[in-house]
Motif scaffolding. Structure first.
Motif, PDB file in Angstrom:
ATOM      1  N   GLN A  93       8.295  -1.518   5.861  1.00 23.44           N
ATOM      2  CA  GLN A  93       8.579  -2.825   5.265  1.00 23.44           C
ATOM      3  C   GLN A  93       9.859  -2.811   4.419  1.00 23.44           C
ATOM      4  O   GLN A  93       9.915  -3.342   3.322  1.00 23.44           O
ATOM      5  CB  GLN A  93       7.382  -3.280   4.428  1.00 23.44           C
ATOM      6  CG  GLN A  93       6.106  -3.442   5.225  1.00 23.44           C
ATOM      7  CD  GLN A  93       4.947  -3.926   4.376  1.00 23.44           C
ATOM      8  OE1 GLN A  93       5.072  -4.059   3.168  1.00 23.44           O
ATOM      9  NE2 GLN A  93       3.831  -4.215   5.021  1.00 23.44           N
ATOM     10  N   GLY A  94      10.877  -2.173   4.949  1.00 23.78           N
ATOM     11  CA  GLY A  94      12.187  -2.218   4.300  1.00 23.78           C
ATOM     12  C   GLY A  94      12.427  -1.198   3.217  1.00 23.78           C
ATOM     13  O   GLY A  94      13.486  -1.213   2.583  1.00 23.78           O
ATOM     14  N   HIS A  95      11.469  -0.301   2.947  1.00 28.79           N
ATOM     15  CA  HIS A  95      11.713   0.730   1.943  1.00 28.79           C
ATOM     16  C   HIS A  95      11.202   2.068   2.473  1.00 28.79           C
ATOM     17  O   HIS A  95      10.415   2.121   3.429  1.00 28.79           O
ATOM     18  CB  HIS A  95      11.023   0.392   0.610  1.00 28.79           C
ATOM     19  CG  HIS A  95       9.541   0.523   0.661  1.00 28.79           C
ATOM     20  ND1 HIS A  95       8.720  -0.514   1.042  1.00 28.79           N
ATOM     21  CD2 HIS A  95       8.717   1.582   0.404  1.00 28.79           C
ATOM     22  CE1 HIS A  95       7.463  -0.111   1.009  1.00 28.79           C
ATOM     23  NE2 HIS A  95       7.431   1.147   0.631  1.00 28.79           N
ATOM     24  N   HIS A  96      11.655   3.158   1.843  1.00 29.33           N
ATOM     25  CA  HIS A  96      11.252   4.498   2.236  1.00 29.33           C
ATOM     26  C   HIS A  96      10.272   5.057   1.218  1.00 29.33           C
ATOM     27  O   HIS A  96      10.510   4.997   0.013  1.00 29.33           O
ATOM     28  CB  HIS A  96      12.461   5.426   2.351  1.00 29.33           C
ATOM     29  CG  HIS A  96      13.365   5.095   3.496  1.00 29.33           C
ATOM     30  ND1 HIS A  96      14.382   4.165   3.398  1.00 29.33           N
ATOM     31  CD2 HIS A  96      13.385   5.552   4.781  1.00 29.33           C
ATOM     32  CE1 HIS A  96      15.006   4.078   4.565  1.00 29.33           C
ATOM     33  NE2 HIS A  96      14.419   4.900   5.419  1.00 29.33           N
TER      34      HIS A  96
ATOM     35  N   ALA B 170       8.350  10.130  -4.391  1.00 27.42           N
ATOM     36  CA  ALA B 170       7.319   9.827  -3.403  1.00 27.42           C
ATOM     37  C   ALA B 170       6.638   8.531  -3.828  1.00 27.42           C
ATOM     38  O   ALA B 170       5.646   8.539  -4.570  1.00 27.42           O
ATOM     39  CB  ALA B 170       6.315  10.967  -3.311  1.00 27.42           C
ATOM     40  N   ALA B 171       7.169   7.404  -3.378  1.00 29.60           N
ATOM     41  CA  ALA B 171       6.677   6.097  -3.827  1.00 29.60           C
ATOM     42  C   ALA B 171       5.241   5.848  -3.407  1.00 29.60           C
ATOM     43  O   ALA B 171       4.493   5.162  -4.104  1.00 29.60           O
ATOM     44  CB  ALA B 171       7.583   4.989  -3.280  1.00 29.60           C
ATOM     45  N   HIS B 172       4.825   6.412  -2.272  1.00 28.55           N
ATOM     46  CA  HIS B 172       3.471   6.147  -1.767  1.00 28.55           C
ATOM     47  C   HIS B 172       2.392   6.778  -2.636  1.00 28.55           C
ATOM     48  O   HIS B 172       1.232   6.366  -2.583  1.00 28.55           O
ATOM     49  CB  HIS B 172       3.352   6.619  -0.322  1.00 28.55           C
ATOM     50  CG  HIS B 172       3.435   8.102  -0.161  1.00 28.55           C
ATOM     51  ND1 HIS B 172       4.570   8.822  -0.477  1.00 28.55           N
ATOM     52  CD2 HIS B 172       2.514   9.006   0.281  1.00 28.55           C
ATOM     53  CE1 HIS B 172       4.353  10.105  -0.237  1.00 28.55           C
ATOM     54  NE2 HIS B 172       3.127  10.243   0.218  1.00 28.55           N
ATOM     55  N   ILE B 173       2.753   7.788  -3.444  1.00 29.83           N
ATOM     56  CA  ILE B 173       1.791   8.392  -4.369  1.00 29.83           C
ATOM     57  C   ILE B 173       2.295   8.333  -5.812  1.00 29.83           C
ATOM     58  O   ILE B 173       1.759   9.002  -6.695  1.00 29.83           O
ATOM     59  CB  ILE B 173       1.462   9.853  -3.980  1.00 29.83           C
ATOM     60  CG1 ILE B 173       2.741  10.692  -3.826  1.00 29.83           C
ATOM     61  CG2 ILE B 173       0.640   9.894  -2.704  1.00 29.83           C
ATOM     62  CD1 ILE B 173       2.476  12.175  -3.576  1.00 29.83           C
ATOM     63  N   GLY B 174       3.343   7.532  -6.058  1.00 27.04           N
ATOM     64  CA  GLY B 174       3.833   7.330  -7.416  1.00 27.04           C
ATOM     65  C   GLY B 174       4.280   8.596  -8.118  1.00 27.04           C
ATOM     66  O   GLY B 174       4.164   8.712  -9.345  1.00 27.04           O
ATOM     67  N   THR B 175       4.812   9.541  -7.367  1.00 31.25           N
ATOM     68  CA  THR B 175       5.110  10.873  -7.896  1.00 31.25           C
ATOM     69  C   THR B 175       6.603  11.172  -7.863  1.00 31.25           C
ATOM     70  O   THR B 175       7.283  10.825  -6.902  1.00 31.25           O
ATOM     71  CB  THR B 175       4.338  11.941  -7.091  1.00 31.25           C
ATOM     72  OG1 THR B 175       2.932  11.704  -7.229  1.00 31.25           O
ATOM     73  CG2 THR B 175       4.659  13.340  -7.560  1.00 31.25           C
TER      74      THR B 175
ATOM     75  N   PHE C 205       0.808  -1.216   0.000  1.00 29.34           N
ATOM     76  CA  PHE C 205       0.000   0.000   0.000  1.00 29.34           C
ATOM     77  C   PHE C 205       0.840   1.265   0.000  1.00 29.34           C
ATOM     78  O   PHE C 205       0.329   2.346  -0.308  1.00 29.34           O
ATOM     79  CB  PHE C 205      -0.992   0.009   1.170  1.00 29.34           C
ATOM     80  CG  PHE C 205      -0.358  -0.010   2.537  1.00 29.34           C
ATOM     81  CD1 PHE C 205      -0.309  -1.189   3.262  1.00 29.34           C
ATOM     82  CD2 PHE C 205       0.153   1.142   3.101  1.00 29.34           C
ATOM     83  CE1 PHE C 205       0.252  -1.210   4.528  1.00 29.34           C
ATOM     84  CE2 PHE C 205       0.713   1.121   4.374  1.00 29.34           C
ATOM     85  CZ  PHE C 205       0.769  -0.061   5.087  1.00 29.34           C
ATOM     86  N   CYS C 206       2.124   1.217   0.342  1.00 27.51           N
ATOM     87  CA  CYS C 206       2.988   2.397   0.272  1.00 27.51           C
ATOM     88  C   CYS C 206       3.833   2.415  -0.995  1.00 27.51           C
ATOM     89  O   CYS C 206       4.764   3.211  -1.106  1.00 27.51           O
ATOM     90  CB  CYS C 206       3.885   2.475   1.505  1.00 27.51           C
ATOM     91  SG  CYS C 206       2.981   2.883   3.023  1.00 27.51           S
ATOM     92  N   LEU C 207       3.524   1.529  -1.913  1.00 24.38           N
ATOM     93  CA  LEU C 207       4.163   1.519  -3.233  1.00 24.38           C
ATOM     94  C   LEU C 207       3.043   1.687  -4.258  1.00 24.38           C
ATOM     95  O   LEU C 207       2.437   0.722  -4.717  1.00 24.38           O
ATOM     96  CB  LEU C 207       4.928   0.212  -3.468  1.00 24.38           C
ATOM     97  CG  LEU C 207       6.111  -0.050  -2.540  1.00 24.38           C
ATOM     98  CD1 LEU C 207       6.668  -1.447  -2.777  1.00 24.38           C
ATOM     99  CD2 LEU C 207       7.199   1.008  -2.750  1.00 24.38           C
TER     100      LEU C 207
END
Length: 422
Positions: free
Chosen positions: A252-255, A272-277, A141-143
């Protein structure tokens, strides 16, 4: 302090607008808040807890609930009191870590004043946490990209926006405009991201401006990141967030957030991996530039109160300039010289070439041409459809409106003539 236009952030309620603006100013003016003092988390939770209350008028209006249903004035005030009590509890938990921190003590005093002002009982219910967005509770969910692909079976559709030079704006919908704006203006303002750019005059006696400051706020997304701030100013493009970190939101091992640079002090890329930006901030000559690539779903995640976003709607009609007719050239550089210089750097006669000529003509600074060159390179990196990279210049919106006004006048005169004969 630089002049700022009225920015309606989060809501149109006067009370909420005042609180949110105060919190934002505290955060921008105090970037040294330590990692152990999580007052920004308390601020973000309070803002999140009041988002669904809608607009409220303490003189008699109500608000809108989460489903759009009308709330009474009493219900809205009770909601604010619950949010304030939760805010106070959060600050109490931070008391030891935030001892001596100005932002913390400002928040505590503000909460106390507001509890008294709105006659909130000290004891009572507290605000419930906002529910997590649906579809974000998987292991990815954060990717954003991976989660979207798992859910939709395809990659997200990405949109691109850039602002650079005097300034020129390429919107998410591929409109290209040159603006006569000065001061601080929001480029993006949605549920996940707030970006503000400040434009200042370059020389006295001219209309030439340049981007001198860029502020980026990644809003709190509890399961992925706490609110994070990035700021760049002319001659200072840091490869770190305001708190000094280069990464944030370890899950979970990533930022979820990372910053890196290929040219210290001149360039920074934020992922910003959590919003793909992806955001790229760079200095070219004596101005800053910003390029953004973001999924359509993220770009469109805003409400009607977030109605001023240059990357979405472009600059206001009254602030648009005709890029095809730049101001009189600087005495140190002829118009022919500007065209020749830009043609050597940008062979295609597209909007980037025209922007280069405009900036070079208005400023007389050869270094200003690099803003368009860098913006074009970012566009190539961020726009997958190669056919959409080079936009052709079009007539200004001002000219279009003038023709429209003339048409409306003729239509009105025709209608009056028909009525006169009846």
């Amino acid at each position: 302090m630089e002049p700022r236009p009225r920015i309606r952030h989060y809501t149109t309620s006067p009370w909420k607008h005042c609180i949110h603006l105060t919190l934002l100013m505290v955060q921008l003016s105090l970037p040294q808040v330590g990692a152990s003092c999580r007052i920004l988390r308390c601020n973000s939770d309070f803002v999140a807890a009041t988002l669904d209350l809608g607009s409220s008028s303490m003189e008699g209006g109500g608000g809108a609930g989460p489903g759009g249903a009308a709330l009474s004035r009493e219900a809205v005030n009770a909601g604010y009191c619950s949010a304030l009590r939760s805010y106070a509890m959060c600050t109490k938990r931070m008391a030891r870590a935030c001892r001596g921190d100005l932002a913390y003590h400002s928040a505590v005093q503000g909460i106390e004043d507001l509890l008294i002002q709105h006659r909130c009982p000290r004891a009572g219910p507290t605000a419930q946490p906002r529910p997590l967005p649906q579809g974000t509770l998987s292991g990815d969910f954060c990717l954003y990209e991976r989660s979207f692909n798992n859910t939709e079976g395809r990659a997200p559709e990405y949109l691109h926006c850039s602002v650079f030079g005097d300034p020129h704006i390429r919107t998410f919908s591929h409109d290209f405009q040159t603006c006569a704006i000065q001061g601080a203006w929001p480029l993006v303002d949605n549920e996940y991201l707030y970006i503000q750019a400040t434009s200042s005059p370059t020389r006295e006696g001219t209309h030439s401006t340049a981007l001198t400051k860029i502020t980026i706020i990644f809003k709190n997304m509890r399961q992925c990141i706490d609110q994070q701030l990035y700021q760049a100013e002319l001659d200072n493009v840091p490869a770190a967030f305001a708190d000094g970190s280069v990464s944030s939101g370890e899950r979970q091992g990533h930022h979820s957030l990372t910053v890196w640079t290929q040219s210290p002090g001149q360039h920074a890329e934020i992922r910003a991996a959590h919003i793909g930006t992806v955001l790229v901030v760079r200095q070219s000559g004596h101005s800053l530039g910003l390029s953004i690539r973001s999924p359509r779903a993220i770009v469109n995640a805003f409400g009607p109160e977030q109605d001023l976003q240059l990357c979405v709607w472009g600059c206001p009609l009254s602030q648009r300039l005709n890029m095809l007719h730049p101001p009189p050239p600087d005495p140190s550089l002829s118009s022919i010289g500007a065209h020749s210089h830009c043609a050597a750097l940008l062979p295609a006669r597209d909007v980037y070439y025209q922007a280069c000529v405009f900036d070079l003509t208005s400023s007389g600074d050869l270094n200003s041409s690099m803003a368009a060159v860098s913006a074009l390179q970012d566009a190539r990196n961020m726009i997958p459809d190669r056919e959409r990279i080079h936009l052709l210049p079009v007539a200004s919106s001002v000219q279009h409106l003038a023709r429209l006004d003339l048409t409306m006048q003729l239509t009105l005169l025709s209608m009056l003539g028909i009525l006169a004969r009846v």
